[in-house]
Scaffold this active site. Structure first.
Site, PDB file in Angstrom:
ATOM      1  N   GLU A  31     -20.872  32.302  11.143  1.00 35.14           N
ATOM      2  CA  GLU A  31     -22.281  32.110  11.476  1.00 35.14           C
ATOM      3  C   GLU A  31     -22.455  32.108  12.985  1.00 35.14           C
ATOM      4  O   GLU A  31     -21.673  31.493  13.710  1.00 35.14           O
ATOM      5  CB  GLU A  31     -22.819  30.777  10.943  1.00 35.14           C
ATOM      6  CG  GLU A  31     -23.063  30.715   9.457  1.00 35.14           C
ATOM      7  CD  GLU A  31     -23.716  29.394   9.046  1.00 35.14           C
ATOM      8  OE1 GLU A  31     -24.373  28.758   9.914  1.00 35.14           O
ATOM      9  OE2 GLU A  31     -23.578  28.997   7.883  1.00 35.14           O
ATOM     10  N   GLU A  79     -19.058  24.533   6.394  1.00 38.81           N
ATOM     11  CA  GLU A  79     -19.231  23.474   7.381  1.00 38.81           C
ATOM     12  C   GLU A  79     -18.934  22.056   6.888  1.00 38.81           C
ATOM     13  O   GLU A  79     -19.806  21.177   6.932  1.00 38.81           O
ATOM     14  CB  GLU A  79     -20.651  23.535   7.951  1.00 38.81           C
ATOM     15  CG  GLU A  79     -20.903  24.822   8.723  1.00 38.81           C
ATOM     16  CD  GLU A  79     -22.270  24.869   9.393  1.00 38.81           C
ATOM     17  OE1 GLU A  79     -23.073  23.926   9.191  1.00 38.81           O
ATOM     18  OE2 GLU A  79     -22.530  25.843  10.122  1.00 38.81           O
TER      19      GLU A  79
END
Length: 353
Positions: free
Chosen positions: A278, A172
């Site tokens: 995710e 991320e």
């Protein structure tokens, strides 16, 4: 018939019944553990080693945790063989001018060993958000070569391990001021100097958001001499896309599909492979579980693997966790099990026609 005649007969019946029960039980266990058809599309994040990232290097068992054999055994029994494993750069390398930390590397290798023993594969995920000690990769404080160097060393250490599936070079990245594509290319180049076989996972800027992918990652097209990249997005269903769900939040059943679609369409247009690294939902929310079901059906339709967030040690009764509680499966596991069997022969999606 005399009592003397009945005793041998009863004994024979008991032996036959025991043998039949043992045969049935063995067959049932074999069916439970037998690999599902298709490729491995359903995985989990086995978190714990990434806990307390603000305390580095920290103390294992206090600030962070590595999984044990029982964690791998549980998911292997569920036919889940893809494991994304987050770790913290600062724990692997305490300072940029130092080598890799022996103790932490030993624990990473032990994790790969445990996965291999359970016929599972690990994606090593550097869980650092595009930064080292708070400084952006590509800044004067953390030059691209420092980032390339750590991945070169990691690849040298773990290439060819039977428990390794891939390198997820950064979790991320966000607010990178345009520095992320250069960083990603530097890591790929460094890894390929020592490992031309292992897949490399590339996440996008803006927290790897699947829904926002085309707004910030339209031109994230990294070159790989091995032609073995898998692009990775993340997706949560709450209002701000963060995974911080409100207690009473409800959603449309197709919300996950709609949030995944921009990423999937981008992959199709460029003929690239994808991975949803995710996603997760609260166990108590029927609408979220239904949306998760629809999302996984959509991903399976396009042969895109995914990893649920999260399992592993240290989660307790956290609403999104999927570790069993007192031996009882969490509700999310039932949804995952529905989507393990598939007809895919390779990671997708297929290129747009």
């Amino acid at each position: 018939m005399s009592n003397n005649q009945r005793s041998p007969l009863r004994a024979a019946i008991r032996i036959f019944s025991a043998l039949a029960l043992a045969t049935f039980t063995s067959a049932a266990l074999a069916d439970e553990q037998r690999p599902a058809p298709g490729i491995d599309l359903v995985g989990i994040n086995m978190s714990g080693a990434n806990f307390a990232p603000h305390v580095t290097p920290g103390r294992m068992g206090t600030h962070y945790f590595f999984p044990e054999k029982k964690h791998f055994a549980y998911y292997a029994k569920k036919n889940i063989r893809v494991i994304r494993f987050p770790f913290i750069w600062e724990r692997v390398q305490h300072d940029l001018d130092m080598g890799l930390n022996f103790d932490h590397m030993r624990m990473l290798r032990k994790t790969l060993d445990l996965a291999a023993r359970h016929d599972q594969k690990i994606i090593l995920d550097m869980h650092n958000y595009g930064r080292y000690k708070g400084q952006l990769i590509g800044s004067p404080e953390v030059p691209y070569e420092a980032y390339a160097s750590v991945w070169r060393k990691l690849a040298e250490a773990f290439r060819g391990h039977p428990g390794l599936w891939g390198y997820d070079i950064m979790n991320e990245p966000h607010s990178t001021k345009g520095l992320w594509p250069g960083a990603a290319q530097a890591a790929v180049n460094a890894i390929r100097e020592v490992d031309s076989q292992t897949p490399i996972f590339i996440e996008g800027d803006r927290w790897a958001s699947a829904f926002h992918w085309r707004h910030v990652n339209e031109d994230l097209l990294i070159e790989d001499p091995a032609d073995n990249l898998i692009y990775e997005a993340h997706l949560y269903l709450d209002k701000d896309f963060s995974g911080r769900y409100a207690e009473d939040e409800t959603v449309d059943p197709m919300l996950g599909v709609e949030r995944a679609r921009p990423f999937v369409e981008w992959l199709q247009e460029h003929g690239l492979k994808g991975f949803l690294g995710e996603y997760g939902v609260p166990a108590h929310s029927e609408s979220m579980l239904e949306a998760m079901d629809e999302l996984l059906a959509y991903l399976n339709e396009h042969c895109i693997p995914s990893a649920y967030w999260a399992g592993g040690p240290g989660w307790g009764e956290y609403v999104m966790a999927i570790e069993p509680i007192k031996g009882k499966d969490r509700p999310q596991m039932e949804v995952l099990q529905k989507h393990i069997a598939n007809t895919c022969s390779d990671i997708g999606p297929a290129a747009a026609q």
